[in-house]
Design an enzyme around this catalytic site. Structure first.
Site, PDB file in Angstrom:
ATOM      1  N   ASP A  66       5.105   1.175  11.979  1.00 35.49           N
ATOM      2  CA  ASP A  66       3.849   0.486  11.232  1.00 35.49           C
ATOM      3  C   ASP A  66       3.840  -0.842  11.956  1.00 35.49           C
ATOM      4  OD1 ASP A  66       3.134   2.827  10.237  1.00 35.49           O
ATOM      5  OD2 ASP A  66       3.992   2.132   8.343  1.00 35.49           O
TER       6      ASP A  66
ATOM      7  N   ARG B  77      -8.235  -0.478   5.212  1.00 39.05           N
ATOM      8  CA  ARG B  77      -7.409   0.634   4.518  1.00 39.05           C
ATOM      9  C   ARG B  77      -6.163  -0.061   3.985  1.00 39.05           C
ATOM     10  NH1 ARG B  77      -5.824   4.808   7.952  1.00 39.05           N
ATOM     11  NH2 ARG B  77      -4.711   5.190   6.256  1.00 39.05           N
TER      12      ARG B  77
ATOM     13  N   ASP C  15       5.022  20.289   6.738  1.00 38.00           N
ATOM     14  CA  ASP C  15       6.149  21.459   6.781  1.00 38.00           C
ATOM     15  C   ASP C  15       7.249  21.141   5.966  1.00 38.00           C
ATOM     16  OD1 ASP C  15       6.163  19.990   9.156  1.00 38.00           O
ATOM     17  OD2 ASP C  15       8.174  21.252   9.508  1.00 38.00           O
ATOM     18  N   LEU C  16       7.780  19.860   6.084  1.00 34.96           N
ATOM     19  CA  LEU C  16       8.912  19.399   5.350  1.00 34.96           C
ATOM     20  C   LEU C  16       8.789  19.331   3.959  1.00 34.96           C
ATOM     21  CD1 LEU C  16      10.206  16.736   8.076  1.00 34.96           C
ATOM     22  CD2 LEU C  16      11.185  19.110   7.611  1.00 34.96           C
TER      23      LEU C  16
ATOM     24  N   ARG D 280       0.977  14.997  12.347  1.00 33.64           N
ATOM     25  CA  ARG D 280       1.195  14.859  11.135  1.00 33.64           C
ATOM     26  C   ARG D 280       1.223  16.155  10.270  1.00 33.64           C
ATOM     27  NH1 ARG D 280      -1.015   9.210   8.889  1.00 33.64           N
ATOM     28  NH2 ARG D 280       1.296   9.331   7.637  1.00 33.64           N
ATOM     29  N   PRO D 281       2.215  17.036  10.657  1.00 33.85           N
ATOM     30  CA  PRO D 281       2.382  18.144   9.540  1.00 33.85           C
ATOM     31  C   PRO D 281       2.815  17.794   8.202  1.00 33.85           C
ATOM     32  CG  PRO D 281       4.114  18.159  11.351  1.00 33.85           C
ATOM     33  CD  PRO D 281       3.165  16.900  11.475  1.00 33.85           C
TER      34      PRO D 281
ATOM     35  N   ILE E 204       8.841   7.764  16.346  1.00 33.01           N
ATOM     36  CA  ILE E 204       8.273   8.501  15.002  1.00 33.01           C
ATOM     37  C   ILE E 204       6.789   9.156  15.138  1.00 33.01           C
ATOM     38  CG2 ILE E 204       7.822   8.014  12.450  1.00 33.01           C
ATOM     39  CD1 ILE E 204      10.398   7.215  13.174  1.00 33.01           C
TER      40      ILE E 204
ATOM     41  N   ARG F 212      -4.647  10.810   4.054  1.00 28.27           N
ATOM     42  CA  ARG F 212      -3.593  11.656   4.243  1.00 28.27           C
ATOM     43  C   ARG F 212      -2.509  11.581   3.086  1.00 28.27           C
ATOM     44  NH1 ARG F 212      -3.479  14.189   8.626  1.00 28.27           N
ATOM     45  NH2 ARG F 212      -1.372  14.987   8.123  1.00 28.27           N
TER      46      ARG F 212
ATOM     47  N   LYS G  90       0.635  -1.121  -0.094  1.00 31.87           N
ATOM     48  CA  LYS G  90      -0.116   0.024   0.029  1.00 31.87           C
ATOM     49  C   LYS G  90       0.912   1.191  -0.110  1.00 31.87           C
ATOM     50  CE  LYS G  90      -1.495   1.768   4.028  1.00 31.87           C
ATOM     51  NZ  LYS G  90      -1.225   3.102   4.347  1.00 31.87           N
ATOM     52  N   ASN G  91       2.007   1.300   1.106  1.00 30.43           N
ATOM     53  CA  ASN G  91       2.581   2.639   1.009  1.00 30.43           C
ATOM     54  C   ASN G  91       3.551   2.687  -0.077  1.00 30.43           C
ATOM     55  OD1 ASN G  91       1.162   3.155   3.357  1.00 30.43           O
ATOM     56  ND2 ASN G  91       2.840   2.604   4.815  1.00 30.43           N
TER      57      ASN G  91
ATOM     58  N   CYS H 113      -5.063  13.429  12.796  1.00 29.92           N
ATOM     59  CA  CYS H 113      -5.159  11.927  12.446  1.00 29.92           C
ATOM     60  C   CYS H 113      -5.089  11.266  13.783  1.00 29.92           C
ATOM     61  CB  CYS H 113      -4.549  11.294  11.372  1.00 29.92           C
ATOM     62  SG  CYS H 113      -3.305  10.540  11.709  1.00 29.92           S
TER      63      CYS H 113
HETATM   64  N1  EPU Z   1       6.800  14.963   9.897  1.00 29.14           N
HETATM   65  C1  EPU Z   1       7.142  16.463  10.086  1.00 29.14           C
HETATM   66  N2  EPU Z   1       6.967  17.196   9.144  1.00 29.14           N
HETATM   67  C2  EPU Z   1       6.542  16.803   7.833  1.00 29.14           C
HETATM   68  C3  EPU Z   1       6.321  15.719   7.576  1.00 29.14           C
HETATM   69  C4  EPU Z   1       6.349  14.643   8.940  1.00 29.14           C
HETATM   70  O1  EPU Z   1       7.325  16.771  11.155  1.00 29.14           O
HETATM   71  O2  EPU Z   1       6.210  17.782   7.107  1.00 29.14           O
HETATM   72  C5  EPU Z   1       6.824  14.054  10.999  1.00 29.14           C
HETATM   73  C6  EPU Z   1       5.672  13.278  11.206  1.00 29.14           C
HETATM   74  O3  EPU Z   1       4.573  13.963  12.228  1.00 29.14           O
HETATM   75  C7  EPU Z   1       6.346  11.923  12.036  1.00 29.14           C
HETATM   76  C8  EPU Z   1       7.559  11.897  11.120  1.00 29.14           C
HETATM   77  O4  EPU Z   1       7.912  12.972  10.668  1.00 29.14           O
HETATM   78  O5  EPU Z   1       6.730  12.269  13.208  1.00 29.14           O
HETATM   79  C9  EPU Z   1       7.595  10.786  10.093  1.00 29.14           C
HETATM   80  O6  EPU Z   1       6.540  11.037   9.238  1.00 29.14           O
HETATM   81  P1  EPU Z   1       6.512  10.828   7.833  1.00 29.14           P
HETATM   82  O7  EPU Z   1       6.358  11.959   6.932  1.00 29.14           O
HETATM   83  O8  EPU Z   1       7.599   9.868   7.397  1.00 29.14           O
HETATM   84  O9  EPU Z   1       5.079   9.843   7.396  1.00 29.14           O
HETATM   85  P2  EPU Z   1       4.238   9.931   6.150  1.00 29.14           P
HETATM   86  O10 EPU Z   1       5.252   9.944   5.083  1.00 29.14           O
HETATM   87  O11 EPU Z   1       3.133  10.577   6.159  1.00 29.14           O
HETATM   88  C10 EPU Z   1       4.468   7.265   5.988  1.00 29.14           C
HETATM   89  C11 EPU Z   1       3.646   6.042   5.974  1.00 29.14           C
HETATM   90  C12 EPU Z   1       3.112   5.824   7.449  1.00 29.14           C
HETATM   91  C13 EPU Z   1       4.249   5.451   8.117  1.00 29.14           C
HETATM   92  C14 EPU Z   1       5.242   6.702   8.247  1.00 29.14           C
HETATM   93  C15 EPU Z   1       6.616   6.335   8.828  1.00 29.14           C
HETATM   94  C16 EPU Z   1       2.419   6.075   3.704  1.00 29.14           C
HETATM   95  C17 EPU Z   1       1.106   6.393   2.852  1.00 29.14           C
HETATM   96  N3  EPU Z   1       2.541   6.332   5.001  1.00 29.14           N
HETATM   97  O12 EPU Z   1       3.991   8.348   6.388  1.00 29.14           O
HETATM   98  O13 EPU Z   1       2.140   4.701   7.248  1.00 29.14           O
HETATM   99  O14 EPU Z   1       3.831   5.229   9.375  1.00 29.14           O
HETATM  100  O15 EPU Z   1       5.660   6.898   6.634  1.00 29.14           O
HETATM  101  O16 EPU Z   1       7.221   5.393   8.368  1.00 29.14           O
HETATM  102  O17 EPU Z   1       3.303   5.766   3.114  1.00 29.14           O
HETATM  103  C18 EPU Z   1       0.400   3.290   7.916  1.00 29.14           C
HETATM  104  O18 EPU Z   1       0.512   2.752   6.589  1.00 29.14           O
HETATM  105  O19 EPU Z   1      -0.335   2.831   8.822  1.00 29.14           O
HETATM  106  C19 EPU Z   1       0.993   4.515   8.085  1.00 29.14           C
HETATM  107  C20 EPU Z   1       0.608   5.388   8.781  1.00 29.14           C
END
Ligand code: EPU
Length: 431
Positions: A315, A407, A125-126, A122-123, A337, A93, A22-23, A117
């Site tokens: 995860d 999901r 900003d990056l 889950r910001p 995380i 998201r 999925k991811n 969520c």
């Molecule tokens: N973060 C920031 N700023 C940003 C983005 C992220 O501070 O702009 C923080 C997040 O709040 C978190 C950390 O950085 O503390 C890591 O977040 P990341 O952006 O890596 O998460 P993501 O890319 O939104 C994906 C997976 C998640 C998985 C995370 C971490 C997908 C669709 N989602 O999310 O999967 O937990 O990476 O490995 O790929 C799931 O499948 O259940 C799921 C939540």
């Protein structure tokens, strides 16, 4: 609303195959926005998140046609509409995956800001910082992030994507995708090293991009004028495979897992072995291996800290917590995380688990047995943890609100039933 009814205490045994990830699939599905040629993806799992992504792409002028089992042909034919609307973004998201491709291919994008969520804030900003380094400009308008690229084309740059919790997986996916069409070279520092990023880089390179270093913290992208179509097979789902490994272990059973991305699961296998679970690579390469996983009744406690890849994946935290509730001693689980990702703790406690949470850490004091109970799923992986706990528990459990689970796991109940679980999907009214 659908629920699962599970009669626990049955050893699982037999063979399960792992679906496409999925991811990995979610950002791969957004990549065809970068080209006017068709892109065919196979091993796309049939999940509600994937259906939502297809719905979103459709609104953005990219049609996704099912052309075979788990195979989708995507074709961008209309670039007039670049607004990812809140009605779809709020359901998923990962809609943010379209931001980079839209900015790169169309010079503009408007994306509803995803709200909070269940697993934390889950910001994004990056993501925005990365795209700004490539020349995009953003403003907030009526709950939407509105981005535009002055001059129409992004320009390569050095981009640093480290944040307080490590890098960002989808942020890396976005910047890497966007940089494929930028003028000049982009270097992403502190890039996410997750296997799904490597899968996306492989697809983009097959479309004509020039990306090196994916899977390491420094990714280099030499921008090209245009990308083209290709056929590509999505990698297997490492989290589903890890969940099946725990299913074997928690029921003191033995499962043969086919199409298992073992190479992406080294940290999880390390912890399973510390717990006393036997993981054996039978055949195939480490990306699509056949693996047997078996365990006896005695499980050793251990310490787990979630980290960015190649560390232990967040995860799989809830699933391993379910397993450690039954270990012979005290385990310590620390979430680095998403420090709030513990909604399953209270539900597992309802099943007799001894869990003590202090901030981002949970101490699990192993008990002899869990006891079946009605429990509530709250997010995707928490739900998987509850299903695993119920497979091991004495008596019957009802897991309410399994739409969370749907999901991310395709027909989980059918696949668990095929290896001996007593699990049925029921319609639990008044949920
Ligand atoms: N973060 C920031 N700023 C940003 C983005 C992220 O501070 O702009 C923080 C997040 O709040 C978190 C950390 O950085 O503390 C890591 O977040 P990341 O952006 O890596 O998460 P993501 O890319 O939104 C994906 C997976 C998640 C998985 C995370 C971490 C997908 C669709 N989602 O999310 O999967 O937990 O990476 O490995 O790929 C799931 O499948 O259940 C799921 C939540």
């Amino acid at each position: 609303m659908d629920a699962f009814q599970i009669e626990g205490g049955r050893r699982l045994s037999g063979t399960v195959g792992i679906s496409g990830s999925k991811n990995a699939a979610l950002p791969l599905l957004a990549a065809p926005l970068l080209t006017s040629e068709p892109v065919k993806l196979s091993d796309v799992p049939d999940l509600s998140d994937i259906r939502n992504m297809r719905r979103l792409l459709d609104t953005l002028g990219c049609t996704a046609e099912t052309v075979g089992p788990n195979t989708v042909s995507l074709h961008t034919t209309d670039t007039a509409q670049s607004h990812a609307v809140y009605e779809i973004v709020k359901t998923m998201r990962a809609s943010i995956c379209v931001l980079g491709p839209l900015l790169a291919a169309r010079g503009q994008a408007r994306i509803a800001l995803p709200g909070g969520c269940a697993i934390g804030q889950r910001p994004i900003d990056l993501h925005l910082r990365g795209m700004e380094a490539l020349g995009a400009q953003f403003e907030l308008n009526a709950g939407d992030v509105v981005g535009r690229v002055p001059g129409g084309r992004l320009v390569g740059a050095h981009v640093f994507l480290g944040g307080p919790f490590g890098s960002t997986v989808l942020g890396t996916a976005n910047v890497m995708s966007a940089a494929t069409l930028a003028e000049g070279t982009t270097v992403i520092e502190s890039a996410a090293c997750e296997p799904e990023i490597v899968d996306l880089a492989n697809l983009l390179n097959a479309m004509g991009a020039r990306i090196t270093g994916a899977g390491s913290p420094r990714i280099t992208i030499d921008g090209v004028e245009q990308l083209g179509g290709t056929d590509y097979r999505v990698m297997p789902d490492r989290i589903e495979a890890g969940t099946m490994m725990v299913a074997a272990a928690i029921t003191a059973g033995e499962l043969t897992i086919e199409n298992c991305p073992l190479d992406a699961l080294r940290a999880a296998v390390d912890r399973l072995e510390a717990i006393g679970v036997d993981v054996h690579h039978e055949s195939g390469d480490a990306y699509r291996a056949t693996v047997t996983v078996g365990a006896g009744r005695i499980l050793q406690p251990c310490h787990i800290t979630t980290q960015p890849h190649p560390g232990f994946p967040t995860d799989l935290q809830a699933q391993f917590m379910a397993l450690l509730t039954l270990a012979d001693g005290h385990s310590v689980i620390t979430e680095k995380i998403f420090p709030e990702r513990f909604l399953h703790v209270a539900e597992m406690t309802r099943m007799g688990a001894q869990l003590f949470r202090q901030g981002p850490t949970v101490i699990a004091s192993g008990v002899r047995t869990l006891v079946g109970a009605p429990v509530m799923a709250s997010d995707l992986r928490a739900s998987a943890g509850l299903v695993l706990a119920a497979l091991a528990a004495e008596g019957t459990s009802t897991i309410h609100r399994v739409y969370h689970l749907d999901r991310g796991y395709e027909k989980l109940e059918e696949r668990l039933a095929s290896v001996g679980a007593r699990i049925t999907r029921i319609d639990a009214d008044g949920d």
